[in-house]
Design an enzyme around this catalytic site. Sequence first.
Site, PDB file in Angstrom:
ATOM      1  N   GLY A   1      91.367   8.899  39.348  1.00  0.00           N
ATOM      2  CA  GLY A   1      90.080   8.472  39.886  1.00  0.00           C
ATOM      3  C   GLY A   1      90.006   8.735  41.375  1.00  0.00           C
TER       4      GLY A   1
ATOM      5  N   GLY B   1      91.158   8.576  44.592  1.00  0.00           N
ATOM      6  CA  GLY B   1      92.476   8.224  45.103  1.00  0.00           C
ATOM      7  C   GLY B   1      92.432   7.269  46.275  1.00  0.00           C
TER       8      GLY B   1
ATOM      9  N   ARG C   1      94.178  16.581  52.925  1.00  0.00           N
ATOM     10  CA  ARG C   1      93.931  15.258  52.321  1.00  0.00           C
ATOM     11  C   ARG C   1      94.982  14.954  51.236  1.00  0.00           C
ATOM     12  NH1 ARG C   1      92.781  13.522  46.777  1.00  0.00           N
ATOM     13  NH2 ARG C   1      91.543  11.639  46.885  1.00  0.00           N
ATOM     14  N   VAL C   2      95.511  13.748  51.258  1.00  0.00           N
ATOM     15  CA  VAL C   2      96.465  13.324  50.232  1.00  0.00           C
ATOM     16  C   VAL C   2      95.851  12.159  49.462  1.00  0.00           C
ATOM     17  CG1 VAL C   2      98.754  12.341  49.813  1.00  0.00           C
ATOM     18  CG2 VAL C   2      98.452  14.072  51.596  1.00  0.00           C
ATOM     19  N   GLY C   3      95.889  12.232  48.144  1.00  0.00           N
ATOM     20  CA  GLY C   3      95.324  11.164  47.320  1.00  0.00           C
ATOM     21  C   GLY C   3      96.378  10.157  46.881  1.00  0.00           C
TER      22      GLY C   3
ATOM     23  N   THR D   1      92.954  14.462  36.413  1.00  0.00           N
ATOM     24  CA  THR D   1      94.327  14.468  36.900  1.00  0.00           C
ATOM     25  C   THR D   1      95.150  14.314  35.643  1.00  0.00           C
ATOM     26  OG1 THR D   1      94.044  13.610  39.149  1.00  0.00           O
ATOM     27  CG2 THR D   1      95.913  12.744  37.977  1.00  0.00           C
TER      28      THR D   1
HETATM   29  N1  ASP Z   1      93.310  10.466  41.852  1.00  0.00           N
HETATM   30  C1  ASP Z   1      93.234  11.852  42.191  1.00  0.00           C
HETATM   31  C2  ASP Z   1      93.078  11.985  43.676  1.00  0.00           C
HETATM   32  O1  ASP Z   1      92.355  11.216  44.258  1.00  0.00           O
HETATM   33  C3  ASP Z   1      92.122  12.586  41.542  1.00  0.00           C
HETATM   34  C4  ASP Z   1      91.903  12.293  40.101  1.00  0.00           C
HETATM   35  O2  ASP Z   1      92.502  11.435  39.508  1.00  0.00           O
HETATM   36  O3  ASP Z   1      91.110  12.990  39.527  1.00  0.00           O
HETATM   37  O4  ASP Z   1      93.632  12.898  44.228  1.00  0.00           O
END
Ligand code: ASP
Length: 338
Positions: free
Chosen positions: A258, A260, A234-236, A206
């Site tokens: 990470g 989410g 899906r929402v992170g 991200t």
């Molecule tokens: N945190 C992001 C999510 O869960 C993904 C990521 O950081 O790689 O959407």
Amino acid sequence: MRHTLLFTILFASFVPQMPATAADQKANVTRKWAIVLHGGAGAPPANATPQQLQARRDGLAAALTAGRTVLAAGGSSLDAVEATIRVLEDDPLFNAGHGAVFNSEGEHELDASIMDGSTLDGGGVAGVRTVKNPITLARRVMTETGHVLLAGPGAEAFATQQNVDRVPNASFSTELRRAEWEKVRAQEAAENALRQQPAKPWQIGTVGCVALDKAGNIAAGTSTGGRTNKKFGRVGDSPIISAGTYADNATCGISASGIGEQFIRHAAAAQISLLMQHREWSLQQAADYVLKQRLRPGDGGIIGLDRSGMIVWVFTTPGMYRAAADSSGRFDIRIGSE
Ligand code: ASP
């Protein structure tokens, strides 16, 4: 004369206070501005070539230069965060904008948020499909709507009203992300695999940025394609103020990467700020506690800075793509566990 003195006293009392941390005082470090960014928690694959690693470093350096230029010229932390993240969104190597991961339908749904630590205003967009730079739309949500989060078709309609750059969904695709998606799909035959299993290196990544400007204002932002093979809709944590992004001039700014779902469950970014505020912990102590005591090993990482411009990064993944610069001359690019 008396007026000048009065003005000086009044002005001095409104100048933002940026007390140095104990470590800084010892090292005699003062900073007028500072910036830290990430290109995702996770380490490069073991078989990455030197050219591939250099391309990542170059991408981080280009983004850092964009934000650093804004801050050094006296620009705002919000402008620096937006400029930095736009560069990373446009770089196909990072999981945001062009280069975003594929969802379970083989398409891209993008999330982003930004927060202004001087007002605690924030804006986010979730599940946008045609917005070239979601961080810019998130900022417009903050400044133009009076809301904090717009999702899906509503966010797309707002993008039309705001006349931000649009692109076809397929233009976010890259061959690298498609190959990752196919690999993950093959491994995620079990219904609950995405939720139960610890993070795999290719599922995370991200972009984010936190900046402190010369006026003492902190801003933070995060932008992502989410997690590979995520379910439609899906929402992170990345578009959610308090989970993936937080900024408060009184404490710190944070951007996370990470799993989410974990960062949402623990209100991770806000929790770090609140620990600083209520327990008077340093940013390092608070970030260590949240990442290492509250979240699970391997859940991800954060970047942050406090109001003195002290930069911190903490991750429990094998690495994190990250970079930092400040007015003392620091210009620091790291990948993996470096
Ligand atoms: N945190 C992001 C999510 O869960 C993904 C990521 O950081 O790689 O959407």
